[in-house]
Motif scaffolding. Structure first.
Motif, PDB file in Angstrom:
ATOM      1  N   UNK A  39       0.843  -1.199   0.000  1.00  0.00           N
ATOM      2  CA  UNK A  39       0.000   0.000   0.000  1.00  0.00           C
ATOM      3  C   UNK A  39       0.877   1.247   0.000  1.00  0.00           C
ATOM      4  N   UNK A  40       1.944   1.234   0.795  1.00  0.00           N
ATOM      5  CA  UNK A  40       2.872   2.369   0.832  1.00  0.00           C
ATOM      6  C   UNK A  40       3.513   2.584  -0.543  1.00  0.00           C
ATOM      7  N   UNK A  41       3.897   1.511  -1.201  1.00  0.00           N
ATOM      8  CA  UNK A  41       4.491   1.617  -2.533  1.00  0.00           C
ATOM      9  C   UNK A  41       3.469   2.164  -3.531  1.00  0.00           C
ATOM     10  N   UNK A  42       2.247   1.697  -3.459  1.00  0.00           N
ATOM     11  CA  UNK A  42       1.188   2.193  -4.338  1.00  0.00           C
ATOM     12  C   UNK A  42       0.996   3.699  -4.146  1.00  0.00           C
ATOM     13  N   UNK A  43       1.016   4.149  -2.900  1.00  0.00           N
ATOM     14  CA  UNK A  43       0.886   5.585  -2.628  1.00  0.00           C
ATOM     15  C   UNK A  43       2.057   6.364  -3.208  1.00  0.00           C
ATOM     16  N   UNK A  44       3.255   5.792  -3.081  1.00  0.00           N
ATOM     17  CA  UNK A  44       4.449   6.455  -3.607  1.00  0.00           C
ATOM     18  C   UNK A  44       4.388   6.560  -5.135  1.00  0.00           C
ATOM     19  N   UNK A  45       3.988   5.490  -5.771  1.00  0.00           N
ATOM     20  CA  UNK A  45       3.954   5.443  -7.234  1.00  0.00           C
ATOM     21  C   UNK A  45       2.851   6.337  -7.799  1.00  0.00           C
ATOM     22  N   UNK A  46       1.681   6.318  -7.166  1.00  0.00           N
ATOM     23  CA  UNK A  46       0.544   7.067  -7.702  1.00  0.00           C
ATOM     24  C   UNK A  46       0.445   8.492  -7.175  1.00  0.00           C
ATOM     25  N   UNK A  47       1.098   8.757  -6.046  1.00  0.00           N
ATOM     26  CA  UNK A  47       0.980  10.078  -5.436  1.00  0.00           C
ATOM     27  C   UNK A  47      -0.367  10.290  -4.757  1.00  0.00           C
ATOM     28  N   UNK A  50      -4.006   6.157   0.239  1.00  0.00           N
ATOM     29  CA  UNK A  50      -4.892   5.024   0.437  1.00  0.00           C
ATOM     30  C   UNK A  50      -5.000   4.735   1.930  1.00  0.00           C
ATOM     31  N   UNK A  51      -4.982   5.804   2.719  1.00  0.00           N
ATOM     32  CA  UNK A  51      -5.026   5.711   4.173  1.00  0.00           C
ATOM     33  C   UNK A  51      -6.252   4.932   4.650  1.00  0.00           C
ATOM     34  N   UNK A  52      -7.374   5.110   3.968  1.00  0.00           N
ATOM     35  CA  UNK A  52      -8.595   4.413   4.396  1.00  0.00           C
ATOM     36  C   UNK A  52      -8.456   2.896   4.289  1.00  0.00           C
ATOM     37  N   UNK A  53      -7.544   2.410   3.487  1.00  0.00           N
ATOM     38  CA  UNK A  53      -7.316   0.967   3.378  1.00  0.00           C
ATOM     39  C   UNK A  53      -6.659   0.409   4.632  1.00  0.00           C
ATOM     40  N   UNK A  54      -5.989   1.268   5.394  1.00  0.00           N
ATOM     41  CA  UNK A  54      -5.233   0.816   6.562  1.00  0.00           C
ATOM     42  C   UNK A  54      -6.074   0.717   7.827  1.00  0.00           C
TER      43      UNK A  54
END
Length: 75
Positions: A39-47, A50-54
């Motif tokens: 999820x952290x990588x996805x946030x980094x890549x997309x900018x 996705x905090x609600x996923x956590x």
């Protein structure tokens, strides 16, 4: 074998005839522990965030989210 066994199950789930039980918090945390780095990588890549996923709770099933969205839009 999974395709044969899974087809009726998936059909029932997608038909909305079967309500899915809520995921217990302990189970959700165990699953999330395995994907937090992704999820952290996805946030980094997309900018995007996705905090609600956590969180300990999801946003509900699709039907509930769609109904809430429809109510918010006044449609």
């Amino acid at each position: 074998m999974w395709r044969q066994a899974g087809r009726p199950l998936l059909t029932a789930l997608h038909a909305g005839a079967t309500e899915r039980p809520p995921l217990p918090v302990e189970v959700r945390r165990a699953v999330l522990a395995r994907v937090l780095d992704d999820i952290a990588l996805l946030e980094e890549v997309t900018g995007e965030s996705f905090e609600d996923w956590r969180g300990d709770t999801g946003r509900g099933d699709y039907a509930s989210r769609a109904a809430a969205r429809e109510a918010d839009s006044g449609a």
